[in-house]
Design a protein around this motif. Structure first.
Motif, PDB file in Angstrom:
ATOM      1  N   TYR A   1      -7.885  -8.066   7.275  1.00  0.00           N
ATOM      2  CA  TYR A   1      -7.106  -7.739   8.461  1.00  0.00           C
ATOM      3  C   TYR A   1      -7.006  -6.215   8.535  1.00  0.00           C
ATOM      4  O   TYR A   1      -6.322  -5.590   7.723  1.00  0.00           O
ATOM      5  N   ARG A   2      -7.710  -5.630   9.473  1.00  0.00           N
ATOM      6  CA  ARG A   2      -7.737  -4.173   9.611  1.00  0.00           C
ATOM      7  C   ARG A   2      -6.670  -3.762  10.619  1.00  0.00           C
ATOM      8  O   ARG A   2      -6.756  -4.044  11.805  1.00  0.00           O
ATOM      9  N   SER A   3      -5.661  -3.072  10.114  1.00  0.00           N
ATOM     10  CA  SER A   3      -4.465  -2.781  10.910  1.00  0.00           C
ATOM     11  C   SER A   3      -4.502  -1.397  11.535  1.00  0.00           C
ATOM     12  O   SER A   3      -4.950  -0.430  10.930  1.00  0.00           O
ATOM     13  N   GLY A   4      -3.984  -1.334  12.749  1.00  0.00           N
ATOM     14  CA  GLY A   4      -3.716  -0.056  13.381  1.00  0.00           C
ATOM     15  C   GLY A   4      -2.322   0.419  13.020  1.00  0.00           C
ATOM     16  O   GLY A   4      -1.755   0.030  11.987  1.00  0.00           O
TER      17      GLY A   4
ATOM     18  N   ILE B   1      -4.998  -6.728   3.644  1.00  0.00           N
ATOM     19  CA  ILE B   1      -4.621  -5.833   4.734  1.00  0.00           C
ATOM     20  C   ILE B   1      -5.296  -4.481   4.545  1.00  0.00           C
ATOM     21  O   ILE B   1      -5.002  -3.739   3.604  1.00  0.00           O
ATOM     22  N   SER B   2      -6.187  -4.164   5.436  1.00  0.00           N
ATOM     23  CA  SER B   2      -6.884  -2.886   5.426  1.00  0.00           C
ATOM     24  C   SER B   2      -6.305  -1.991   6.531  1.00  0.00           C
ATOM     25  O   SER B   2      -5.219  -2.244   7.045  1.00  0.00           O
ATOM     26  N   SER B   3      -7.044  -0.972   6.885  1.00  0.00           N
ATOM     27  CA  SER B   3      -6.533   0.014   7.834  1.00  0.00           C
ATOM     28  C   SER B   3      -7.651   0.540   8.712  1.00  0.00           C
ATOM     29  O   SER B   3      -8.807   0.649   8.276  1.00  0.00           O
ATOM     30  N   GLU B   4      -7.291   0.892   9.945  1.00  0.00           N
ATOM     31  CA  GLU B   4      -8.270   1.508  10.834  1.00  0.00           C
ATOM     32  C   GLU B   4      -8.769   2.842  10.279  1.00  0.00           C
ATOM     33  O   GLU B   4      -9.797   3.358  10.726  1.00  0.00           O
ATOM     34  N   SER B   5      -8.090   3.365   9.279  1.00  0.00           N
ATOM     35  CA  SER B   5      -8.505   4.636   8.688  1.00  0.00           C
ATOM     36  C   SER B   5      -9.828   4.533   7.933  1.00  0.00           C
ATOM     37  O   SER B   5     -10.422   5.556   7.597  1.00  0.00           O
ATOM     38  N   VAL B   6     -10.319   3.313   7.673  1.00  0.00           N
ATOM     39  CA  VAL B   6     -11.630   3.199   7.029  1.00  0.00           C
ATOM     40  C   VAL B   6     -12.713   3.753   7.949  1.00  0.00           C
ATOM     41  O   VAL B   6     -13.752   4.234   7.476  1.00  0.00           O
ATOM     42  N   ASN B   7     -12.472   3.687   9.253  1.00  0.00           N
ATOM     43  CA  ASN B   7     -13.427   4.232  10.222  1.00  0.00           C
ATOM     44  C   ASN B   7     -13.096   5.663  10.627  1.00  0.00           C
ATOM     45  O   ASN B   7     -13.986   6.429  10.994  1.00  0.00           O
ATOM     46  N   HIS B   8     -11.814   6.000  10.587  1.00  0.00           N
ATOM     47  CA  HIS B   8     -11.376   7.341  10.986  1.00  0.00           C
ATOM     48  C   HIS B   8     -10.365   7.850   9.959  1.00  0.00           C
ATOM     49  O   HIS B   8      -9.163   7.847  10.213  1.00  0.00           O
ATOM     50  N   PRO B   9     -10.832   8.277   8.780  1.00  0.00           N
ATOM     51  CA  PRO B   9      -9.899   8.736   7.740  1.00  0.00           C
ATOM     52  C   PRO B   9      -9.103   9.945   8.202  1.00  0.00           C
ATOM     53  O   PRO B   9      -9.670  10.961   8.581  1.00  0.00           O
ATOM     54  N   TYR B  10      -7.794   9.815   8.154  1.00  0.00           N
ATOM     55  CA  TYR B  10      -6.922  10.918   8.558  1.00  0.00           C
ATOM     56  C   TYR B  10      -7.018  12.064   7.549  1.00  0.00           C
ATOM     57  O   TYR B  10      -7.137  11.821   6.344  1.00  0.00           O
ATOM     58  N   PRO B  11      -6.915  13.296   8.017  1.00  0.00           N
ATOM     59  CA  PRO B  11      -6.840  14.427   7.088  1.00  0.00           C
ATOM     60  C   PRO B  11      -5.657  14.251   6.124  1.00  0.00           C
ATOM     61  O   PRO B  11      -4.590  13.778   6.530  1.00  0.00           O
ATOM     62  N   HIS B  12      -5.846  14.605   4.892  1.00  0.00           N
ATOM     63  CA  HIS B  12      -4.844  14.530   3.831  1.00  0.00           C
ATOM     64  C   HIS B  12      -4.567  13.103   3.374  1.00  0.00           C
ATOM     65  O   HIS B  12      -3.711  12.882   2.518  1.00  0.00           O
ATOM     66  N   LEU B  13      -5.266  12.127   3.950  1.00  0.00           N
ATOM     67  CA  LEU B  13      -5.091  10.735   3.546  1.00  0.00           C
ATOM     68  C   LEU B  13      -6.446  10.126   3.166  1.00  0.00           C
ATOM     69  O   LEU B  13      -6.683   8.934   3.358  1.00  0.00           O
ATOM     70  N   GLY B  14      -7.302  10.961   2.610  1.00  0.00           N
ATOM     71  CA  GLY B  14      -8.650  10.515   2.279  1.00  0.00           C
ATOM     72  C   GLY B  14      -8.683   9.453   1.191  1.00  0.00           C
ATOM     73  O   GLY B  14      -9.464   8.500   1.267  1.00  0.00           O
TER      74      GLY B  14
ATOM     75  N   LEU C   1     -13.308 -10.765   9.500  1.00  0.00           N
ATOM     76  CA  LEU C   1     -12.669  -9.474   9.768  1.00  0.00           C
ATOM     77  C   LEU C   1     -11.994  -9.521  11.123  1.00  0.00           C
ATOM     78  O   LEU C   1     -12.594  -9.936  12.119  1.00  0.00           O
ATOM     79  N   ILE C   2     -10.743  -9.121  11.160  1.00  0.00           N
ATOM     80  CA  ILE C   2     -10.032  -8.992  12.419  1.00  0.00           C
ATOM     81  C   ILE C   2      -9.388  -7.618  12.453  1.00  0.00           C
ATOM     82  O   ILE C   2      -8.815  -7.166  11.457  1.00  0.00           O
ATOM     83  N   GLU C   3      -9.518  -6.925  13.557  1.00  0.00           N
ATOM     84  CA  GLU C   3      -8.927  -5.600  13.710  1.00  0.00           C
ATOM     85  C   GLU C   3      -7.949  -5.635  14.873  1.00  0.00           C
ATOM     86  O   GLU C   3      -8.320  -5.971  15.996  1.00  0.00           O
ATOM     87  N   LEU C   4      -6.709  -5.306  14.579  1.00  0.00           N
ATOM     88  CA  LEU C   4      -5.660  -5.329  15.597  1.00  0.00           C
ATOM     89  C   LEU C   4      -4.993  -3.966  15.649  1.00  0.00           C
ATOM     90  O   LEU C   4      -4.571  -3.433  14.622  1.00  0.00           O
ATOM     91  N   ARG C   5      -4.902  -3.411  16.824  1.00  0.00           N
ATOM     92  CA  ARG C   5      -4.286  -2.110  16.995  1.00  0.00           C
ATOM     93  C   ARG C   5      -3.546  -2.088  18.319  1.00  0.00           C
ATOM     94  O   ARG C   5      -3.747  -2.955  19.168  1.00  0.00           O
ATOM     95  N   GLY C   6      -2.687  -1.102  18.469  1.00  0.00           N
ATOM     96  CA  GLY C   6      -2.019  -0.928  19.742  1.00  0.00           C
ATOM     97  C   GLY C   6      -3.012  -0.498  20.815  1.00  0.00           C
ATOM     98  O   GLY C   6      -4.104  -0.010  20.530  1.00  0.00           O
ATOM     99  N   ALA C   7      -2.620  -0.722  22.064  1.00  0.00           N
ATOM    100  CA  ALA C   7      -3.463  -0.294  23.177  1.00  0.00           C
ATOM    101  C   ALA C   7      -3.686   1.209  23.112  1.00  0.00           C
ATOM    102  O   ALA C   7      -2.910   1.953  22.487  1.00  0.00           O
ATOM    103  N   GLN C   8      -4.742   1.679  23.754  1.00  0.00           N
ATOM    104  CA  GLN C   8      -5.057   3.105  23.736  1.00  0.00           C
ATOM    105  C   GLN C   8      -3.825   3.902  24.157  1.00  0.00           C
ATOM    106  O   GLN C   8      -3.192   3.597  25.169  1.00  0.00           O
TER     107      GLN C   8
ATOM    108  N   ALA D   1       0.854  -1.195   0.000  1.00  0.00           N
ATOM    109  CA  ALA D   1       0.000   0.000   0.000  1.00  0.00           C
ATOM    110  C   ALA D   1       0.880   1.232   0.000  1.00  0.00           C
ATOM    111  O   ALA D   1       2.035   1.193   0.450  1.00  0.00           O
ATOM    112  N   LEU D   2       0.325   2.326  -0.495  1.00  0.00           N
ATOM    113  CA  LEU D   2       1.037   3.598  -0.436  1.00  0.00           C
ATOM    114  C   LEU D   2       0.025   4.723  -0.311  1.00  0.00           C
ATOM    115  O   LEU D   2      -1.167   4.547  -0.565  1.00  0.00           O
ATOM    116  N   ALA D   3       0.523   5.873   0.085  1.00  0.00           N
ATOM    117  CA  ALA D   3      -0.323   7.061   0.198  1.00  0.00           C
ATOM    118  C   ALA D   3       0.509   8.289  -0.113  1.00  0.00           C
ATOM    119  O   ALA D   3       1.692   8.363   0.231  1.00  0.00           O
ATOM    120  N   THR D   4      -0.102   9.241  -0.781  1.00  0.00           N
ATOM    121  CA  THR D   4       0.510  10.546  -1.009  1.00  0.00           C
ATOM    122  C   THR D   4      -0.347  11.569  -0.272  1.00  0.00           C
ATOM    123  O   THR D   4      -1.498  11.797  -0.651  1.00  0.00           O
TER     124      THR D   4
END
Length: 264
Positions: A179-182, A136-149, A240-247, A88-91
Motif C-alpha cells: 500500500y503506497r501512501s500519499g 505500508i510504503s510511501s509515494e516517496s519511493v518515486n519522489h524522495p524528499y530532500p533530507h528524507l533519503g 500494489l495500490i497507491e492512494l494519495r490526495g487529489a492534486q 515507520a519513522l524518519a530523521t
C-alpha cells in the motif's frame, strides 16, 4: 461484520493511520493486536477502541520482543489472519549529516521490523490456511524528499520485500499487498527538532516538492481502503495500490510552504 473471528496485528497502532486501521478492523469484528513503542499512548488508544484491541508495547526492531509477542498471540488465538506493517519513522537530515544511532533506528523500524513481523506471522497464517500481509510504503519511493533519503530507501526496500514474499507465499494462500501512501494527516514529524524540520521544509520547498505530492487526507480514508483490500474475494490479489490526495491547489501548496510542520 466483515472481519468477525479474524485476528490482526497492526504496527505503529497508537496514532494516525495505524490507529485508524485498528479501529476500522475492530469495528468490523476483528481482534486487533496493537504494537507501538510508547506504552501510555498505546494503552490510551486501545481503551478508546474497546475490548477487541490488545495493546503490546514493543520496539518492532527488537526480534526477541517480537518472538515473545507472537508466541503469546499463538497461545491466545491459535493463529493470525492479518498483518499490517504500518510503523515507520524518519530523521530528516542530508545523508552526510546522518548520525549512526538515527540511521540504525530508522532501518530497524522501517525495514527490519516489517521483516521480523512477517517472519513471525507467516507460520501463524499457515495455521489458519491463509492470510493477508499489507506493507505500508510511501509515494516517496518515486519522489524522495530532500533530507528524507534514507526513509525513501527503506520504503523501497519494503516494496522489494513484498515482491519476494508474494512469490514465496503463493502456495500458502497468503496475499501480500504493498500500500503506497500519499500525504496522510498525523504525527509523522512529531519527534523532529525545530531546526531539522525547518531545513527539511525549506529544501522541499526550494526543490518544488510540495507541488508533486497530493493534498493531505484523513487517516480514515486509507483505513477503509485497506479493509477493502483484505476483504477482497480470496481468488483475487492486489499487488500494489497507491492512494494519495487529489492534486493540490495553489492554496494547499502555499500552506505547505508556510510554517505549519504538519504539512511536511
Amino acid at each position: 461484520m466483515r472481519l468477525e473471528g479474524k485476528v490482526a496485528v497492526v504496527t505503529g497502532a497508537s496514532r494516525g493511520m495505524g490507529y485508524a486501521i485498528t479501529k476500522r478492523f475492530a469495528d468490523e469484528g476483528a481482534h486487533v493486536v496493537m504494537l507501538a513503542r510508547g506504552r501510555e499512548e498505546l494503552d490510551k488508544a486501545a481503551s478508546q477502541i474497546g475490548s477487541r484491541a490488545l495493546p503490546y508495547a514493543a520496539d518492532i526492531g527488537d526480534p526477541d520482543a517480537l518472538r515473545t509477542i507472537f508466541t503469546d498471540i499463538a497461545k491466545r488465538f491459535g493463529g493470525l489472519d492479518i498483518l499490517v506493517n504500518n510503523a515507520a519513522l524518519a530523521t530528516p537530515n542530508p545523508i552526510v549529516d546522518a548520525l549512526d544511532a538515527d540511521v540504525q533506528k530508522e532501518v530497524a523500524v522501517n525495514i527490519l521490523g516489517p521483516l521480523y513481523c512477517c517472519r513471525e506471522s507467516i507460520p501463524l497464517m499457515r495455521a489458519r490456511g491463509g492470510g493477508d500481509i499489507v506493507n505500508i510504503s510511501s509515494e516517496s519511493v518515486n519522489h524522495p524528499y530532500p533530507h528524507l533519503g534514507l526513509y525513501a530507501a527503506t520504503k523501497s526496500a519494503l516494496e522489494t520485500l513484498s515482491v519476494v514474499l508474494r512469490a514465496e507465499l503463493a502456495d500458502d494462500r497468503i496475499r501480500v499487498t504493498t500500500y503506497r501512501s500519499g500525504n496522510v494527516r498525523g504525527t509523522f514529524s512529531r519527534g523532529w527538532s525545530d531546526e531539522a524540520r525547518t531545513r527539511a521544509r525549506a529544501a522541499a520547498r526550494d526543490a518544488g516538492f510540495y507541488g508533486q505530492s497530493g493534498a493531505q487526507i484523513e487517516p480514515e480514508i486509507p483505513a477503509e481502503t485497506i479493509l477493502n483490500v483484505i476483504t477482497l474475494a480470496r481468488e483475487a490479489q492486489i499487488d500494489l495500490i497507491e492512494l494519495r490526495g487529489a492534486q493540490p491547489t495553489s492554496e494547499t501548496i502555499a500552506a505547505r510552504m508556510a510554517a505549519d510542520p504538519s504539512k511536511v
